[in-house]
Scaffold this motif. Structure first.
Motif, mmCIF file in Angstrom:
data_model
loop_
_atom_site.group_PDB
_atom_site.id
_atom_site.type_symbol
_atom_site.label_atom_id
_atom_site.label_comp_id
_atom_site.label_asym_id
_atom_site.label_seq_id
_atom_site.Cartn_x
_atom_site.Cartn_y
_atom_site.Cartn_z
ATOM 1 N N SER A 107 2.031 -7.644 6.046
ATOM 2 C CA SER A 107 3.218 -8.289 7.041
ATOM 3 C C SER A 107 3.510 -7.583 8.256
ATOM 4 N N LEU A 108 2.920 -6.251 8.599
ATOM 5 C CA LEU A 108 3.179 -5.575 9.495
ATOM 6 C C LEU A 108 1.928 -5.618 10.703
ATOM 7 N N SER A 109 2.199 -5.611 11.826
ATOM 8 C CA SER A 109 1.252 -5.222 12.909
ATOM 9 C C SER A 109 0.989 -4.146 13.377
ATOM 10 N N LEU A 110 0.034 -3.770 14.303
ATOM 11 C CA LEU A 110 0.021 -2.485 14.791
ATOM 12 C C LEU A 110 1.238 -2.085 15.630
ATOM 13 N N CYS A 111 1.677 -0.976 15.544
ATOM 14 C CA CYS A 111 2.992 -0.484 16.344
ATOM 15 C C CYS A 111 2.521 -0.449 17.824
ATOM 16 N N SER A 112 3.619 -0.366 18.679
ATOM 17 C CA SER A 112 3.056 -0.442 20.042
ATOM 18 C C SER A 112 2.488 0.595 20.995
ATOM 19 N N THR A 113 2.380 1.798 20.051
ATOM 20 C CA THR A 113 1.500 2.894 20.543
ATOM 21 C C THR A 113 0.432 3.011 19.815
ATOM 22 N N CYS A 114 0.087 2.084 18.998
ATOM 23 C CA CYS A 114 -1.135 2.596 18.154
ATOM 24 C C CYS A 114 -2.593 2.797 18.899
ATOM 25 N N VAL B 147 -3.014 9.690 16.457
ATOM 26 C CA VAL B 147 -3.335 9.249 15.123
ATOM 27 C C VAL B 147 -2.700 8.078 14.788
ATOM 28 N N CYS B 148 -3.072 6.965 14.165
ATOM 29 C CA CYS B 148 -2.598 5.875 13.573
ATOM 30 C C CYS B 148 -1.753 6.114 12.371
ATOM 31 N N CYS B 149 -0.631 5.571 12.417
ATOM 32 C CA CYS B 149 0.356 5.801 11.346
ATOM 33 C C CYS B 149 0.093 4.891 10.105
ATOM 34 N N VAL B 150 -0.968 3.969 10.011
ATOM 35 C CA VAL B 150 -1.603 3.163 8.706
ATOM 36 C C VAL B 150 -0.453 2.268 8.535
ATOM 37 N N ARG B 151 0.357 1.996 9.226
ATOM 38 C CA ARG B 151 1.299 0.819 8.703
ATOM 39 C C ARG B 151 0.650 -0.651 8.746
ATOM 40 N N ASP B 152 -0.511 -0.546 9.357
ATOM 41 C CA ASP B 152 -1.111 -2.055 9.200
ATOM 42 C C ASP B 152 -1.879 -2.324 7.855
ATOM 43 N N GLY C 250 -0.647 11.354 -1.482
ATOM 44 C CA GLY C 250 -2.123 11.289 -0.894
ATOM 45 C C GLY C 250 -2.211 10.782 0.522
ATOM 46 N N LEU C 251 -1.108 10.661 1.158
ATOM 47 C CA LEU C 251 -0.982 10.438 2.530
ATOM 48 C C LEU C 251 -1.666 11.632 3.493
ATOM 49 N N SER C 252 -2.338 11.604 4.395
ATOM 50 C CA SER C 252 -2.803 13.032 4.914
ATOM 51 C C SER C 252 -1.893 13.485 5.747
ATOM 52 N N ARG C 253 -1.780 15.060 5.736
ATOM 53 C CA ARG C 253 -0.449 15.662 6.656
ATOM 54 C C ARG C 253 -0.977 15.358 8.042
ATOM 55 N N ASP D 25 0.828 -1.266 -0.183
ATOM 56 C CA ASP D 25 0.069 0.061 -0.163
ATOM 57 C C ASP D 25 0.862 1.432 -0.010
ATOM 58 N N ARG D 26 0.404 2.106 -1.078
ATOM 59 C CA ARG D 26 1.619 3.443 -1.166
ATOM 60 C C ARG D 26 1.396 4.327 0.012
ATOM 61 N N ARG D 27 0.178 4.402 0.479
ATOM 62 C CA ARG D 27 0.152 5.449 1.610
ATOM 63 C C ARG D 27 0.910 4.954 2.777
ATOM 64 N N ALA D 28 0.651 3.374 3.097
ATOM 65 C CA ALA D 28 1.499 2.983 4.318
ATOM 66 C C ALA D 28 2.985 3.132 4.163
ATOM 67 N N VAL D 29 3.385 2.750 2.929
ATOM 68 C CA VAL D 29 4.979 2.746 2.573
ATOM 69 C C VAL D 29 5.274 4.423 2.776
ATOM 70 N N SER D 30 4.755 5.019 2.519
ATOM 71 C CA SER D 30 4.984 6.732 2.330
ATOM 72 C C SER D 30 5.030 6.902 4.189
ATOM 73 N N SER D 31 4.136 6.278 4.765
ATOM 74 C CA SER D 31 4.089 6.649 6.034
ATOM 75 C C SER D 31 5.437 6.110 6.915
ATOM 76 N N LEU D 32 5.794 5.009 6.570
ATOM 77 C CA LEU D 32 7.063 4.225 6.920
ATOM 78 C C LEU D 32 8.235 5.097 6.509
ATOM 79 N N TRP D 33 8.232 5.378 5.269
ATOM 80 C CA TRP D 33 9.323 6.310 4.745
ATOM 81 C C TRP D 33 9.497 7.666 5.559
#
Length: 243
Positions: free
Chosen positions: A220-227, A211-216, A145-148, A56-64
């Protein structure tokens, strides 16, 4: 060989950040000013998406963004808190190294080690917040397209993490007090403050992002520890730049 001027700053409590920032240029660096270009950002994110097999492009953008902010924010805050010194981290003043495959930021390259703050007045973090984070968040949001809101939350989470650690080790330095103000003031200079309260500090000592970082969105990734989606509070601090 001339010693990197940052070597004398990134010692002691800052030694963990030494590998993230340098004043030594090397081949293949990306000019920070180019990160204002939507096309350049899109190409970096395309590389990151390909490295994650078309995730997912937005999730990858968040990780970047998390990897980038984890390269830039901790050393900038650390040098400010410990040495009372401002690193020149505005986009127009920096270079970055990026992973050849992942496109992720791996090193921040500065023109010099900056200078001591001129006064105790606010503005210690203008180069970071207004010269770096704000234009990058705007450009990355437009390119992907990932939200500010998600992007500022990613930056704010790291900003809060480092500031909270520093509070436990340092006194009321001007820079630390301003950092805490940035995290606690709903408006700043008459406009909404995008770094306002990025996380909630829980009674048990844990931290939870607002605010969730949408990595889920990446299977292959789970929720982060502060989600904020987590069903129960966590007690361990989030590892900055995770994922």
């Amino acid at each position: 060989m001339t010693e990197d001027p940052l070597a004398s700053l990134l010692v002691g409590p800052l030694v963990d950040y030494a590998g993230r920032v340098s004043t030594t240029q090397e081949p293949g660096l990306v000019a920070g000013v180019d990160l204002r270009d939507r096309t350049v950002l899109s190409e970096l994110i395309d590389r990151a998406v390909a490295a994650r097999n078309g995730a997912d492009r937005r999730a990858v953008s968040s990780l970047w963004s998390k990897a980038h902010f984890a390269t830039v924010i901790p050393p900038t805050l650390g040098v400010a808190f410990v040495h009372g010194q401002a690193l020149p981290v505005a986009l127009d003043d920096i270079l970055i190294a990026v992973g050849a495959v992942s496109g992720a930021t791996t090193l921040l390259v500065l023109r010099d080690a900056g200078e001591a703050f001129a006064s105790d007045a606010e503005g210690h973090f203008d180069a970071l917040v207004y010269g770096h984070l704000e234009p990058l968040v705007d450009g990355l949001s437009a390119a992907t397209g990932l939200s500010r809101r998600v992007l500022w939350s990613n930056a704010g989470n790291i900003f809060d993490y480092v500031t909270t650690l520093a509070r436990g080790a340092l006194g009321n330095t001007p820079a630390l007090m301003e950092a805490e103000a940035l995290l606690s003031e709903r408006t700043r200079r008459g406009v909404p403050n995008p770094l306002f309260r990025p996380v909630d500090h829980l009674p048990d000592g844990g931290r939870r992002r607002r605010v969730c970082c949408v990595r889920d969105r990446i299977a292959s990734l789970s929720l982060c520890s502060t989600c904020p989606k987590a069903s129960a509070a966590v007690t361990s601090a989030d590892m900055i730049g995770d994922g």
